[in-house]
Scaffold this active site. Structure first.
Site, PDB file in Angstrom:
ATOM      1  N   ASP A  66       0.816  -1.212   0.000  1.00 13.05           N
ATOM      2  CA  ASP A  66       0.000   0.000   0.000  1.00 13.05           C
ATOM      3  C   ASP A  66       0.850   1.263   0.000  1.00 13.05           C
ATOM      4  O   ASP A  66       2.068   1.217   0.136  1.00 13.05           O
ATOM      5  CB  ASP A  66      -0.939   0.014   1.216  1.00 13.05           C
ATOM      6  N   ASN A 118      -7.580  -2.652  14.471  1.00 10.19           N
ATOM      7  CA  ASN A 118      -8.966  -3.003  14.148  1.00 10.19           C
ATOM      8  C   ASN A 118      -9.068  -4.217  13.211  1.00 10.19           C
ATOM      9  O   ASN A 118     -10.139  -4.514  12.684  1.00 10.19           O
ATOM     10  CB  ASN A 118      -9.700  -1.807  13.538  1.00 10.19           C
ATOM     11  N   HIS A 154      -7.341  -4.663  10.316  1.00 11.92           N
ATOM     12  CA  HIS A 154      -7.101  -4.449   8.881  1.00 11.92           C
ATOM     13  C   HIS A 154      -5.760  -5.046   8.464  1.00 11.92           C
ATOM     14  O   HIS A 154      -4.811  -5.095   9.242  1.00 11.92           O
ATOM     15  CB  HIS A 154      -7.193  -2.965   8.501  1.00 11.92           C
ATOM     16  N   GLU A 212      -9.851  -1.939   5.434  1.00 16.12           N
ATOM     17  CA  GLU A 212     -10.505  -1.656   6.699  1.00 16.12           C
ATOM     18  C   GLU A 212     -11.707  -2.587   6.932  1.00 16.12           C
ATOM     19  O   GLU A 212     -12.173  -3.269   6.004  1.00 16.12           O
ATOM     20  CB  GLU A 212     -10.965  -0.194   6.714  1.00 16.12           C
TER      21      GLU A 212
END
EC number: 3.5.99.6
Length: 240
Positions: free
Chosen positions: A67, A136, A138, A143
């Site tokens: 990314d 979280n 990801h 996400e």
């Protein structure tokens, strides 16, 4: 799924570096999928040392990164282009033309993600993908709620991710709100995965991977379906 537990972050980093080193030895033209962030940072240090000490030729190795932030130049110290150059590429003999990171400054982001998928396909797919995980759950910048069939795409970052990543920036307002990221299906198409997690803040995400149900609300859980997954953890992330 094979789970390897190290005593601490340093031990995990050494084990991960050794894992990748041996993969390169076995396949000198390997395509590596690489991750950024604090978790793999020391792994890159150890890996560079191993490669240089043994004079390993990386001229046929290719890399593709997971990314990049939208809007950051490659020379911005918070960009993943900059991270990879500083932490790894500049320390080893890999040709920079063999390294690939999404261009967050592209004028046409939709064309950029399509081009990135083509780069991966033209390389014959990714042989070994390194992954970390967000608090979280990801992976990459996929996400919670990201479809499992997603390919490389432009993503909106959640408030949790922006807050967590703000430690790398002068202030939270400087954190980009969008990124380019390999999709979950892109990640699952890789031939093998090395997953790394360290520290108490990642405990819930790791527990979901090891013991939870597979759900798009916790993206990391999709890795349970991968046929060749190695999980490397330190004792802190397991609460030991």
């Amino acid at each position: 799924m094979e789970v390897v537990t190290a005593e601490d972050y340093d031990g995990m980093s050494k084990e991960a570096a050794k894992f990748i080193y041996e993969a390169i030895e076995k396949k000198p033209d390997i395509t590596l999928g690489l991750a950024t962030g604090s978790t793999p940072q020391k792994m890159y240090q150890y890996l560079a040392e191993m490669l240089n000490e043994n004079n390993i030729d990386l001229s046929n190795v290719h890399t593709v990164n997971l990314d990049e932030y939208v809007g950051l130049d490659g020379d911005d110290k918070q960009s993943y282009h900059y991270f990879m150059l500083e932490e790894f590429f500049s320390k080893v003999n890999i040709p920079l033309e063999n390294t690939h990171i999404p261009d967050g400054k592209s004028d046409d982001l939709d064309a950029e993600v399509e081009s990135y998928e083509k780069i991966i396909a033209d390389l014959g797919g990714i042989d070994l993908q390194v992954l970390g995980v967000g608090r979280n759950g990801h992976i990459g910048f996929n996400e919670p709620g990201t479809p499992f069939n997603s390919r490389t795409q432009v993503v909106d970052l959640t408030d949790v991710t922006i807050k967590d990543n703000s430690r790398f920036f002068d202030k939270i307002e400087d954190v980009p709100t969008r990124a380019l990221s390999m999709g979950l299906e892109t990640i699952m198409d890789t031939k093998s995965i090395l997953f790394l997690a360290s520290g108490e803040t990642k405990s819930e995400a790791v527990d979901a991977l090891l013991n939870g149900e597979i759900t798009e609300e916790i993206p990391v859980t999709i890795l349970q379906k991968h046929d060749n997954l190695t999980v490397m953890l330190d004792k802190d992330v397991l609460g030991e």
